[in-house]
Design a protein around this motif. Sequence first.
Motif, PDB file in Angstrom:
ATOM      1  N   MET A 154      -6.979  13.643  13.328  1.00  0.00           N
ATOM      2  CA  MET A 154      -7.248  13.944  14.726  1.00  0.00           C
ATOM      3  C   MET A 154      -5.956  13.754  15.515  1.00  0.00           C
ATOM      4  SD  MET A 154      -9.639  11.516  17.125  1.00  0.00           S
ATOM      5  CE  MET A 154      -8.844  10.721  18.488  1.00  0.00           C
ATOM      6  N   SER A 155      -5.701  14.615  16.445  1.00  0.00           N
ATOM      7  CA  SER A 155      -4.559  14.418  17.327  1.00  0.00           C
ATOM      8  C   SER A 155      -5.074  13.855  18.651  1.00  0.00           C
ATOM      9  CB  SER A 155      -3.830  15.748  17.539  1.00  0.00           C
ATOM     10  OG  SER A 155      -4.701  16.689  18.109  1.00  0.00           O
ATOM     11  N   ASP A 156      -4.146  13.498  19.531  1.00  0.00           N
ATOM     12  CA  ASP A 156      -4.547  13.019  20.848  1.00  0.00           C
ATOM     13  C   ASP A 156      -5.322  14.130  21.549  1.00  0.00           C
ATOM     14  OD1 ASP A 156      -2.969  10.878  20.091  1.00  0.00           O
ATOM     15  OD2 ASP A 156      -1.415  11.230  21.579  1.00  0.00           O
ATOM     16  N   VAL A 157      -6.470  13.779  22.130  1.00  0.00           N
ATOM     17  CA  VAL A 157      -7.309  14.780  22.800  1.00  0.00           C
ATOM     18  C   VAL A 157      -7.829  14.223  24.116  1.00  0.00           C
ATOM     19  CG1 VAL A 157      -8.074  15.922  20.678  1.00  0.00           C
ATOM     20  CG2 VAL A 157      -9.407  14.040  21.587  1.00  0.00           C
ATOM     21  N   ILE A 158      -8.016  15.111  25.080  1.00  0.00           N
ATOM     22  CA  ILE A 158      -8.668  14.715  26.320  1.00  0.00           C
ATOM     23  C   ILE A 158     -10.154  14.950  26.146  1.00  0.00           C
ATOM     24  CG2 ILE A 158      -8.926  15.177  28.778  1.00  0.00           C
ATOM     25  CD1 ILE A 158      -5.958  15.876  28.876  1.00  0.00           C
ATOM     26  N   GLN A 159     -10.922  13.906  26.397  1.00  0.00           N
ATOM     27  CA  GLN A 159     -12.365  13.955  26.212  1.00  0.00           C
ATOM     28  C   GLN A 159     -13.024  13.286  27.411  1.00  0.00           C
ATOM     29  OE1 GLN A 159     -14.588  11.220  23.315  1.00  0.00           O
ATOM     30  NE2 GLN A 159     -14.208  13.063  22.118  1.00  0.00           N
ATOM     31  N   GLU A 160     -14.096  13.884  27.906  1.00  0.00           N
ATOM     32  CA  GLU A 160     -14.817  13.259  29.009  1.00  0.00           C
ATOM     33  C   GLU A 160     -15.683  12.132  28.462  1.00  0.00           C
ATOM     34  OE1 GLU A 160     -17.947  14.688  32.289  1.00  0.00           O
ATOM     35  OE2 GLU A 160     -16.037  15.749  32.268  1.00  0.00           O
ATOM     36  N   ARG A 161     -15.501  10.945  29.065  1.00  0.00           N
ATOM     37  CA  ARG A 161     -16.275   9.773  28.669  1.00  0.00           C
ATOM     38  C   ARG A 161     -16.823   9.149  29.935  1.00  0.00           C
ATOM     39  NH1 ARG A 161     -15.506   8.977  23.237  1.00  0.00           N
ATOM     40  NH2 ARG A 161     -16.621   7.013  23.353  1.00  0.00           N
ATOM     41  N   ALA A 162     -18.130   9.041  30.011  1.00  0.00           N
ATOM     42  CA  ALA A 162     -18.801   8.491  31.197  1.00  0.00           C
ATOM     43  C   ALA A 162     -18.340   9.224  32.454  1.00  0.00           C
ATOM     44  CB  ALA A 162     -18.575   6.991  31.317  1.00  0.00           C
ATOM     45  N   GLY A 163     -18.137  10.532  32.319  1.00  0.00           N
ATOM     46  CA  GLY A 163     -17.760  11.361  33.459  1.00  0.00           C
ATOM     47  C   GLY A 163     -16.293  11.320  33.831  1.00  0.00           C
TER      48      GLY A 163
END
Length: 124
Positions: A1-10
């Motif tokens: 996995m590479s660094d990713v932007i993911q929405e967490r708790a909005g």
Amino acid sequence: MSDVIQERAGVPVLLCDPAGPPIATEQDALDLVGAAFLGAHAVAVPAARLDASFFSLGTRFAGDVMQKFVNYRLRLVVVGDISAHLAASAALRALVEESNKADHVWFVPDLDALDARLAAAATR
């Protein structure tokens, strides 16, 4: 996995790959800040990626890295078990305790704890 932007708790969070390169210099920290500018409001860095000097407060590396994130108005979240470092340093224990009372730098044991902190921060 590479660094990713993911929405967490909005909240958009740059999740750093645990297998990624170590964060050993201020430039490494600035590279994460730059990656976060693609839309993240927080950067979650696995504790294992942080150079040991981060946890040795006498080096001032932790303070320099934390200040970079504060300057760019990004939340830094150190994710993982740092209990060995905490056991070795009363100053680090105090830093972690004070940081976790504020909103700019958090130390959490795992991503579930990060989600809980983000959700709680959203309700304030």
